[in-house]
Design an enzyme around this catalytic site. Structure first.
Site, mmCIF file in Angstrom:
data_model
loop_
_atom_site.group_PDB
_atom_site.id
_atom_site.type_symbol
_atom_site.label_atom_id
_atom_site.label_comp_id
_atom_site.label_asym_id
_atom_site.label_seq_id
_atom_site.Cartn_x
_atom_site.Cartn_y
_atom_site.Cartn_z
ATOM 1 N N ASP A 116 2.251 -2.778 -1.654
ATOM 2 C CA ASP A 116 3.071 -2.501 -0.474
ATOM 3 C C ASP A 116 3.011 -3.620 0.568
ATOM 4 O O ASP A 116 3.794 -3.609 1.512
ATOM 5 C CB ASP A 116 2.619 -1.194 0.198
ATOM 6 C CG ASP A 116 2.628 -0.030 -0.773
ATOM 7 O OD1 ASP A 116 3.570 0.051 -1.569
ATOM 8 O OD2 ASP A 116 1.686 0.782 -0.736
ATOM 9 N N ASP B 241 0.246 2.159 1.279
ATOM 10 C CA ASP B 241 -1.216 2.142 1.328
ATOM 11 C C ASP B 241 -1.855 1.088 0.443
ATOM 12 O O ASP B 241 -3.049 0.838 0.557
ATOM 13 C CB ASP B 241 -1.763 3.513 0.908
ATOM 14 C CG ASP B 241 -1.711 3.719 -0.600
ATOM 15 O OD1 ASP B 241 -0.689 3.338 -1.205
ATOM 16 O OD2 ASP B 241 -2.682 4.244 -1.157
ATOM 17 N N ASP C 93 6.201 4.477 0.218
ATOM 18 C CA ASP C 93 5.687 4.267 -1.134
ATOM 19 C C ASP C 93 5.398 5.635 -1.735
ATOM 20 O O ASP C 93 5.270 6.622 -1.001
ATOM 21 C CB ASP C 93 4.418 3.419 -1.062
ATOM 22 C CG ASP C 93 3.769 3.254 -2.416
ATOM 23 O OD1 ASP C 93 4.493 2.966 -3.386
ATOM 24 O OD2 ASP C 93 2.535 3.433 -2.513
#
Length: 770
Positions: free
Chosen positions: A596, A592, A395
């Site tokens: 996600d 995080d 990410d």
């Protein structure tokens, strides 16, 4: 109320069970403890010979559990919290006396009656063996004690007393040696699980209390040199904190007012007052300990295969041994005693302990090493999967970048002075990293958000947020939120896009009301981590919901280290890309946040950011980074691959030693004592081989980078070609961080620059430039 009282009475107790040899005893322990009233859950950790029992203290005590285990001669005792009791510092009296008698029996060559001392050694050493074998038969368990008892009895029957004595002595002494080796292997994990202090000092009264009695929002005093007892926020004072035990961070972390601090970390200097934000049992370190315990109980796929094979292996070899003894006797062949010896060798080789230990001991050492490096792995099976990963996706916001946004431009498209107030009020109810930046921007412009005035608040992952305030329908987010708001054309801001900023949009109903841009920067060490992964043959990709320009700018900051970049993705789009990558190879995802979670769950391995990551990401991830250092990702991959090699090495050693002993017996040298020595020796060898995983070694690419840096120091001067140093003093390095992997070169107290260097043996040293 009753349910609450019952839950309060539940206690997690730890027991050292020295008689726990391998996973074959796990079923026996389950059959003994699970039927007992008051026992809620039983967990067995074979490598450390530990049994963890969750039980109702009102119905069953620790002493009753110990008695139940000791009825079958498992040699259990209670482990006090915070320590790992180790009572067997010396061999048992049976082993000592047996060994002495066996040693004296060698004098038979000088005086023949001494040969009977070998029989005495059997009589003395076989006592604990008989007791354990009896307990096993009573519980219908066919284990190593019964196999060795048959082997010793067979040797006595063949009047080979010295061999029988050797079998008994080796078994007794091997149990002691294995216990010592297991104790050393468990020392790392034991210290990890007990790092949080049990007492805390109240700041208002100075009274020392048990951490279990401390409520949320209690003010605690933490002096220099003491551990922080409970997670909280600093409300007074400042200091530096050593977080290495929790996050693996090598350098002290500065803490001021409003800084978060974690239980189990050490206040190095200064005096701080901490306001607790959670209870002791809900601290990060407590959750970490729980995850580590659960991880130790989880079996990898390889371990399940080995355990299944061992069941059939033991039965098949026992039948083969019976045939080798019975058929020649029935046919009245000559030299039948050689066949008996061969049968005994094969019977001893039926013990699967070495084979069964080959996987869990290596997995346990790997989990211990990971935990002490700031990596929490939820089970050995995830390490096994990680070792085969060929693609890793990242990410962007909060993972590759710091996630610490600042508003670089806020441009209203309507003439309404309340726009910033509406936006900041909505954002104060959001957990996205961008939200905090907008709230801070509003306060910097004397606008105080009022989240209580927001109604019908909704969060659309990958798009933005919605809420009603002062009768207005307000949408805030990326371009996709405009479609949800009903706007046919989203306004653009080309100049900000070119700077690589993240662009946000504000809509009042379907009407564009404003545009804002936020800037962010990449984390330190991300480029090095990506290059390390590339060096290991792993492909990397960025999956982000941010705009393409912001994603391209992050790629520019990383010097094009990522192999592919995918932008403007919804959570389901990230999961879809991962599924495509999974068609080619095993794939991991590092993230995080809330957006996600679907990708982390879809990937073969989900790696979530621990302390900084959202609670949902931590629940979804299979591996948790306890710090924000992405360089721990290649560390985890290297550890997983090394663990896989160790497991295969252990399995190979276990099989080859047994095959060699049987081959030696078939060749005409059926030595039963050699078979016993090979069996117990292999178990010790596997433990020590697995313990090599606890050692830390620098990566190959990091060695290359540091050697390159060292060359520059010699040729050009400095780490990266700076001025030539006047005088070099080589010191022993404390940490293995390369200057090439950090943006800031640390300084000593005398303002001396410190440069790392790899010496000829591959160890890291420091060069101090005066």
């Amino acid at each position: 109320m009753a349910a609450g009282d019952s839950a309060k009475d539940l206690e997690r107790s730890y027991f050292d069970v020295l008689g726990l040899c391998c996973s074959s005893e796990v079923q026996l322990i389950d059959r003994i403890l699970k039927p007992l009233e008051g026992v809620h859950h039983v967990s067995v950790i074979v490598p450390t010979r530990t049994v963890i029992v969750l039980h109702d203290v009102a119905l069953i005590s620790q002493l009753q559990i110990v008695k139940a285990l000791n009825r079958v001669r498992l040699e259990a005792n209670v482990r006090m919290k915070g320590e790992q009791s180790y009572q067997n510092k010396w061999p048992s009296p049976f082993a000592v006396v047996c060994g002495l008698l066996l040693l004296l029996s060698f004098f038979k060559y000088l005086y023949s009656p001494f040969q009977w001392l070998a029989l005495g050694a059997v009589v003395v050493g076989i006592i604990p063996l008989v007791l354990k074998a009896t307990a096993s038969l009573r519980n219908l368990e066919f284990d190593i004690n019964i196999l060795m008892l048959i082997a010793a009895g067979g040797s006595v029957f063949l009047k080979d007393y010295w061999e029988a004595g050797t079998i008994v002595f080796l078994l007794n002494i091997s149990e002691w040696l294995e216990t010592r080796a297991s104790h050393k292997a468990a020392a790392v994990m034991s210290s990890l699980l007990s790092i949080a202090p049990q007492t805390a000092v109240l700041a208002d009264t100075g009274e020392e209390v048990n951490t279990k009695e401390v409520m949320v929002n209690t003010r605690l005093a933490v002096k220099a040199g003491t551990m922080i007892p409970i997670d909280g926020v600093v409300v007074d004072g400042n200091c530096e904190v050593d977080e290495k035990a929790l996050t693996g961070e090598s350098f002290p972390v500065s803490k001021q007012v409003d800084s978060n601090v974690w239980a189990g970390t050490v206040n190095l200097n200064g005096y701080i007052t901490v306001k607790t934000t959670t209870l002791a049992e809900a601290c990060v370190v407590a959750k970490m300990a729980k995850l580590v315990e659960e991880a130790q109980s989880n079996k990898s796929k390889t371990q399940r295969y080995v355990d299944k094979f061992a069941k059939y292996y033991t039965s098949a070899v026992c039948v083969a041994a019976a045939c080798l003894a019975g058929i020649p006797a029935a046919l009245r062949v000559q030299d039948v005693e050689k066949w008996y010896h061969l049968a005994l060798v094969v019977l001893v080789s039926a013990c699967p302990c070495a084979l069964i230990l080959s996987t869990p001991v290596a997995a346990f050492c790997a989990l211990s090493k990971a935990a002490t490096s700031g990596l929490l792995v939820k089970g050995a099976e995830y390490l096994e999967t990680l070792s085969t990963v060929k693609s890793i996706c990242f990410d962007k916001t909060g993972t590759i970048t710091k996630g610490e946004f600042s508003v670089s431009n806020f441009h209203p498209l309507i003439n309404n002075h309340k726009l910033l107030y509406w936006v900041s009020s909505l954002e104060s109810k959001s957990s996205h990293p961008m939200a905090a930046a907008l709230v801070d921007y509003a306060r910097a412009h004397s606008v105080e958000p009022q989240p209580d005035n927001v109604e019908e608040f909704k969060d659309f992952p990958g798009e933005g947020i919605f809420g009603k305030i002062d009768g207005q329908d307000v949408y805030v987010g990326n371009q996709k939120i405009g479609i949800r708001a009903g706007c046919s054309q989203v306004p653009t801001n080309e100049s900000e896009n070119n700077e690589g900023n993240s662009i946000g949009y504000i809509f009042l109903g379907s009407t564009p009301a404003g545009i804002f841009s936020l800037s962010d920067s990449c984390r330190i060490g991300v480029k090095e981590a990506l290059e390390e992964l590339k060096f290991m043959g792993i492909r990397t990709a960025m999956l982000t919901g941010d705009c393409q320009d912001a994603a391209d700018y992050a790629q520019y900051q990383l010097g094009g280290a990522l192999e592919s970049v995918h932008a403007q993705l919804l959570p389901q789009d990230k999961a879809k890309i991962i599924k495509e990558l999974q068609k080619e190879s095993k794939t991991a995802m590092v993230g995080d946040g809330l957006n996600d979670a679907p990708a982390l769950a879809t990937a073969d391995i989900g790696i979530s950011m621990g302390v900084s990551g959202s609670a949902l990401a931590n629940e979804t991830g299979h591996i948790i980074l306890m710090s924000n250092d992405i360089r721990k990702v290649p560390i985890a991959v290297r550890l997983a691959r090394k663990t896989r090699r160790k497991i295969f090495e252990n399995i190979f050693i276990a099989i080859v030693t047994k095959a060699a002993v049987i081959a030696l017996a078939i060749a005409g040298h059926p030595l039963v004592w050699a078979a016993v020595l090979a069996d117990v020796g292999t178990c010790l060898l596997l433990i020590f081989n697995s313990m090599l995983l606890l050692q830390g070694t620098p990566s190959k690419s990091m060695k290359t980078q540091c050697l390159s840096a060292a060359t520059k120091v010699q040729k050009q001067g400095g780490c990266c070609g700076q001025d030539e140093p006047k005088h070099l003093v080589v010191q022993e390095a404390k940490e293995s961080n390369s200057c090439c992997a950090r943006d800031v070169i640390p300084e000593t107290e005398d303002n001396e620059l410190v440069h790392p260097l790899i010496d000829k043996k591959g160890y890291l040293s420091e060069i101090v430039i005066k």
